[in-house]
Motif scaffolding. Structure first.
Motif, mmCIF file in Angstrom:
data_model
loop_
_atom_site.group_PDB
_atom_site.id
_atom_site.type_symbol
_atom_site.label_atom_id
_atom_site.label_comp_id
_atom_site.label_asym_id
_atom_site.label_seq_id
_atom_site.Cartn_x
_atom_site.Cartn_y
_atom_site.Cartn_z
ATOM 1 N N LEU A 172 0.871 -1.186 0.000
ATOM 2 C CA LEU A 172 0.000 0.000 0.000
ATOM 3 C C LEU A 172 0.899 1.224 0.000
ATOM 4 O O LEU A 172 1.977 1.215 0.580
ATOM 5 N N HIS A 173 0.431 2.281 -0.637
ATOM 6 C CA HIS A 173 1.229 3.507 -0.678
ATOM 7 C C HIS A 173 0.286 4.708 -0.765
ATOM 8 O O HIS A 173 -0.776 4.617 -1.369
ATOM 9 N N GLY A 174 0.705 5.820 -0.176
ATOM 10 C CA GLY A 174 -0.106 7.041 -0.232
ATOM 11 C C GLY A 174 -1.107 7.069 0.894
ATOM 12 O O GLY A 174 -1.327 6.079 1.588
ATOM 13 N N ARG A 190 0.467 -0.012 -4.688
ATOM 14 C CA ARG A 190 1.278 0.368 -5.847
ATOM 15 C C ARG A 190 0.918 -0.485 -7.061
ATOM 16 O O ARG A 190 1.091 -0.066 -8.191
ATOM 17 N N ARG A 215 -0.425 5.575 -8.750
ATOM 18 C CA ARG A 215 0.222 6.623 -7.962
ATOM 19 C C ARG A 215 -0.565 6.882 -6.685
ATOM 20 O O ARG A 215 -0.084 6.720 -5.600
ATOM 21 N N ILE A 217 -4.929 7.874 -4.948
ATOM 22 C CA ILE A 217 -6.376 8.010 -5.179
ATOM 23 C C ILE A 217 -6.900 9.255 -4.460
ATOM 24 O O ILE A 217 -6.268 9.753 -3.527
ATOM 25 N N LEU A 392 13.356 16.371 0.174
ATOM 26 C CA LEU A 392 13.893 15.005 0.102
ATOM 27 C C LEU A 392 15.401 15.002 -0.117
ATOM 28 O O LEU A 392 16.056 13.989 0.068
ATOM 29 N N PHE A 419 8.223 13.652 5.991
ATOM 30 C CA PHE A 419 6.867 14.032 6.401
ATOM 31 C C PHE A 419 6.895 15.132 7.461
ATOM 32 O O PHE A 419 7.636 15.035 8.438
ATOM 33 N N HIS A 466 6.880 9.998 10.151
ATOM 34 C CA HIS A 466 5.445 10.187 9.901
ATOM 35 C C HIS A 466 4.618 10.298 11.185
ATOM 36 O O HIS A 466 4.342 9.310 11.856
ATOM 37 N N TRP A 481 9.915 2.769 11.981
ATOM 38 C CA TRP A 481 9.806 2.182 10.644
ATOM 39 C C TRP A 481 10.682 0.941 10.578
ATOM 40 O O TRP A 481 11.736 0.954 9.962
ATOM 41 N N SER A 507 3.955 2.498 8.427
ATOM 42 C CA SER A 507 4.356 3.685 7.657
ATOM 43 C C SER A 507 3.376 4.809 7.989
ATOM 44 O O SER A 507 3.487 5.421 9.044
ATOM 45 N N GLY A 508 2.385 5.065 7.124
ATOM 46 C CA GLY A 508 1.476 6.171 7.391
ATOM 47 C C GLY A 508 0.357 5.787 8.343
ATOM 48 O O GLY A 508 -0.014 4.613 8.453
ATOM 49 N N TYR A 510 -3.550 7.603 9.647
ATOM 50 C CA TYR A 510 -4.458 8.641 9.161
ATOM 51 C C TYR A 510 -5.658 8.744 10.091
ATOM 52 O O TYR A 510 -6.400 7.765 10.247
ATOM 53 N N SER A 523 -2.172 15.907 5.480
ATOM 54 C CA SER A 523 -2.475 15.785 4.051
ATOM 55 C C SER A 523 -3.950 15.422 3.865
ATOM 56 O O SER A 523 -4.569 14.883 4.771
HETATM 57 FE FE1 DHE Z 1 5.169 8.329 -1.107
HETATM 58 C C1 DHE Z 1 2.236 9.734 -0.060
HETATM 59 C C2 DHE Z 1 4.842 9.914 -4.109
HETATM 60 C C3 DHE Z 1 8.209 7.137 -2.072
HETATM 61 C C4 DHE Z 1 5.436 6.630 1.837
HETATM 62 N N1 DHE Z 1 3.823 9.604 -1.913
HETATM 63 C C5 DHE Z 1 2.638 10.006 -1.326
HETATM 64 C C6 DHE Z 1 1.873 10.767 -2.274
HETATM 65 C C7 DHE Z 1 2.602 10.815 -3.434
HETATM 66 C C8 DHE Z 1 3.827 10.087 -3.193
HETATM 67 C C9 DHE Z 1 2.199 11.496 -4.729
HETATM 68 C C10 DHE Z 1 0.531 11.405 -2.008
HETATM 69 C C11 DHE Z 1 -0.503 10.349 -2.181
HETATM 70 C C12 DHE Z 1 -1.772 10.592 -1.400
HETATM 71 O O1 DHE Z 1 -1.690 10.706 -0.186
HETATM 72 O O2 DHE Z 1 -2.834 10.609 -1.976
HETATM 73 N N2 DHE Z 1 6.353 8.532 -2.769
HETATM 74 C C13 DHE Z 1 6.039 9.266 -3.844
HETATM 75 C C14 DHE Z 1 7.144 9.278 -4.775
HETATM 76 O O3 DHE Z 1 7.166 9.854 -5.893
HETATM 77 C C15 DHE Z 1 8.268 8.570 -4.144
HETATM 78 C C16 DHE Z 1 9.347 9.602 -3.756
HETATM 79 C C17 DHE Z 1 8.950 7.559 -5.075
HETATM 80 C C18 DHE Z 1 8.159 6.307 -5.300
HETATM 81 O O4 DHE Z 1 8.713 5.242 -5.093
HETATM 82 O O5 DHE Z 1 6.996 6.375 -5.645
HETATM 83 C C19 DHE Z 1 7.587 8.013 -2.900
HETATM 84 N N3 DHE Z 1 6.570 7.090 -0.264
HETATM 85 C C20 DHE Z 1 7.722 6.724 -0.838
HETATM 86 C C21 DHE Z 1 8.463 5.820 0.004
HETATM 87 O O6 DHE Z 1 9.581 5.270 -0.266
HETATM 88 C C22 DHE Z 1 7.736 5.713 1.281
HETATM 89 C C23 DHE Z 1 8.552 6.391 2.373
HETATM 90 C C24 DHE Z 1 7.495 4.262 1.706
HETATM 91 C C25 DHE Z 1 6.432 3.545 0.932
HETATM 92 O O7 DHE Z 1 5.497 3.082 1.566
HETATM 93 O O8 DHE Z 1 6.518 3.490 -0.295
HETATM 94 C C26 DHE Z 1 6.471 6.508 0.959
HETATM 95 N N4 DHE Z 1 4.066 8.224 0.582
HETATM 96 C C27 DHE Z 1 4.352 7.464 1.675
HETATM 97 C C28 DHE Z 1 3.326 7.674 2.679
HETATM 98 C C29 DHE Z 1 2.418 8.591 2.142
HETATM 99 C C30 DHE Z 1 2.895 8.895 0.809
HETATM 100 C C31 DHE Z 1 3.291 7.039 4.067
HETATM 101 C C32 DHE Z 1 1.168 9.177 2.793
HETATM 102 C C33 DHE Z 1 1.535 10.414 3.540
HETATM 103 C C34 DHE Z 1 0.360 11.080 4.201
HETATM 104 O O9 DHE Z 1 0.431 11.299 5.396
HETATM 105 O O10 DHE Z 1 -0.617 11.401 3.533
#
Ligand code: DHE
Length: 524
Positions: A172-174, A190, A215, A217, A392, A419, A466, A481, A507-508, A510, A523
């Motif tokens: 999961l991401h974002g 992802r 990317r 949602i 970053l 963060f 975070h 982490w 990780s995150g 909410y 966010s």
């Molecule tokens: Fe994220 C949010 C992009 C790498 C953990 N990350 C986001 C968002 C974007 C983004 C556009 C907002 C989405 C949303 O909330 O709707 N992240 C990117 C990248 O471009 C980057 C640098 C490279 C990639 O691999 O995609 C990247 N991100 C990471 C990580 O390596 C992290 C640390 C570990 C992981 O889980 O992949 C990571 N990203 C996070 C987290 C959020 C996040 C925990 C939500 C943050 C929040 O509080 O809203």
């Protein structure tokens, strides 16, 4: 049923390996047939994923090749995959690694029919309860993503006791996104899976795979739609937020037929629209989710879709209103009134401020070192509205006046951060030091003085990152982490530790209330 099938598949695979006995020499053999024999059942014949994740360079970007070879050889605690070191030799494993890190010859398609075919309803509406099945404050729950073993914990924000822990999709991401009433949470992986869960009934509701590499949602302000932005294929996908059935696939393409990955998509609540930034086309797109949207003239779009002529209108649903820029825009941040978006420019030297009403760039900002604007916050300093963001690639937090767009201060930190978080009811903002030898440190910044007042190191040597606050802002929750990690709860006023909750690489996290009320410290 799906999980049962998966379980038997894994058992069958494991049995096949044991029966296979000693490792054979694979030196000089091409990797493709080895992949088809040993990996395709779970990861898909085309590497687009199945019960296992997609194995494409775009999806594996964050896994080093050496680590991937280790996972194939020995398996990993977070995966159900057998250890292939028993049946494949080093040459075969290295060949497989090279193979899965090789791009596919063309951007794969993931059309509406495939999205539809992946759609699963786990709990039909009639089986959802009329009131919460738990006694916790439904608006003070936290959704905590544990990336270590791909699980999610729903945490009571008053007692800090887990209410429900369940397996999630891979990686999961974002940010988690909530329905406007806070009852449902939406998560994206992802690998393109969007999942919806009911926080009253503590059950999964529905899932759908919107793409191969997603990317993020966004959920519309009226709660009717979810929009997903994809990296692969180059599409935006609209879902019905009720059952996640697909509504529309929007190809991300410019007037010359060039396609693009999506940098991020968010909801501009007062404008009733989704706004998307694009990685490979210097445009920002705004798409209204109203029922009878104003038609958008196709304008300069040079007849790129069959049957469409210049001067015609995109009548929707979700018509695309384009803003042409002179540079690509990455992840971005909205001004509190949602009129401006502030994003990092590709040249990595500055940020761009784009006004959504006049539809062009209105300012450049001094923002080098890859600002992580998706993690920006806003607050008042000496009566003026500020935007603050970590970087970053630089050891600082930038504080920018949102009227003049001038940098007021660069707060020096012990390393680049990922963060930054705060809350209306606290004078402090918390920023992690995500990279480098000080990644176990978190700075607490006083928003009244823009000075670091404390640096915490909850577990020396382990990444601390975070922060998210409880709905009243009294407590700050921070992640350790690590596989042997934890959520550490701090009193947000005294900065003293209150509790530790063991978790697998959380990780995150909410908080429902802060997200649905669009707190300026988090966010959305
Ligand atoms: Fe994220 C949010 C992009 C790498 C953990 N990350 C986001 C968002 C974007 C983004 C556009 C907002 C989405 C949303 O909330 O709707 N992240 C990117 C990248 O471009 C980057 C640098 C490279 C990639 O691999 O995609 C990247 N991100 C990471 C990580 O390596 C992290 C640390 C570990 C992981 O889980 O992949 C990571 N990203 C996070 C987290 C959020 C996040 C925990 C939500 C943050 C929040 O509080 O809203």
């Amino acid at each position: 049923m799906r999980r049962l099938e998966a379980f038997f598949l894994i058992l069958a695979l494991a049995a096949a390996f044991l029966a296979a006995g000693d490792t054979t020499s694979f030196a000089g053999q091409p990797a493709e047939p080895i992949y088809q024999e040993h990996c395709a059942t779970c990861h898909g014949v085309d590497r687009l994923g199945g019960i296992g994740p997609a194995l494409l360079p775009e999806n594996l970007k964050r896994l080093r090749k050496k680590k991937a070879a280790g996972v194939i050889t020995n398996s990993s605690p977070a995966s159900q995959m057998p250890a292939f070191g028993q049946v494949l030799d080093t040459a075969a494993i290295n060949g497989l690694v090279d193979y899965i890190y090789t791009k596919l010859p063309r951007v794969p398609d993931w059309p509406l029919e495939k999205i539809r075919a992946s759609h699963v309803i786990h709990t039909p509406p009639k089986f959802l309860p009329e009131k919460p099945v738990h006694n916790a404050d439904p608006l003070n729950l936290f959704t905590v993503v544990e990336t270590g073993d791909h699980h999610v914990t729903i945490l009571d924000g008053d007692t800090f006791e887990p209410l429900w822990r369940f397996p999630s999709r891979f990686a999961l991401h974002g940010g988690a996104k909530y329905s406007p009433d806070g009852r449902f949470v939406y998560l994206a992986s992802r690998d393109g899976w969007v999942s919806k869960y009911d926080l009253w009934g503590l059950v999964p509701v529905a899932e759908v795979r919107v793409g191969i590499n997603t990317r993020n949602i966004a959920v519309s302000g009226d709660g009717r739609y979810v929009m997903a932005g994809n990296m692969l294929p180059h599409t935006l996908v609209v879902l019905d937020a009720g059952d996640l059935s697909p509504v529309k696939v929007i190809p991300v393409v410019d007037g010359k037929g060039r396609t693009s990955r999506v940098s991020a998509v968010y909801t501009a609540y007062p404008r009733n629209s989704f706004v998307a930034a694009l990685k490979d086309i210097p445009e920002v797109w705004e798409m209204s989710y109203e029922d009878d949207p104003e038609p958008v003239p196709l304008g300069f779009i040079h007849n790129y879709r069959e049957g469409q002529e210049e001067g015609m209108f995109d009548r929707g649903p979700f018509p695309v209103r384009r803003i042409w820029l002179d540079d690509y825009l990455d992840d971005f941040f909205f001004s509190p009134d949602y009129d401006d978006i502030i994003g990092a420019a590709r040249n990595a030297k500055n940020g761009q401020v784009v006004n959504l009403t006049v539809r062009h760039k209105i300012a450049d900002i001094d923002l080098s070192g890859m600002p992580h604007l998706g993690s920006g916050i806003s607050f008042r300093y000496k009566g003026r509205l500020m935007l603050a963001t970590p970087h970053l690639k630089e050891n600082s937090v930038s504080v920018i006046d949102m009227k003049t767009w001038k940098t007021i201060k660069r707060i020096e930190t012990l390393g680049p951060g990922f963060f930054l978080r705060s809350h209306e009811n606290t004078p402090y903002a918390w920023v992690d030091v995500f990279f480098g030898k000080n990644r176990d440190a978190v700075h607490v910044i006083d928003k009244r003085t823009l000075e670091i007042v404390k640096t915490l190191r909850p577990v020396p040597g382990k990444t601390a990152a975070h922060v998210e606050f409880t709905r009243d802002g009294r407590y700050a929750l921070l992640s350790i982490w690590d596989m042997d990690g934890a959520l550490v709860v701090y009193d947000a006023a005294t900065l003293e530790e209150v509790k530790r909750i063991p978790m697998k690489k959380p990780s995150g996290k909410y908080n429902v209330y802060n997200k649905i009320n669009l707190s300026s410290g988090t966010s959305h």
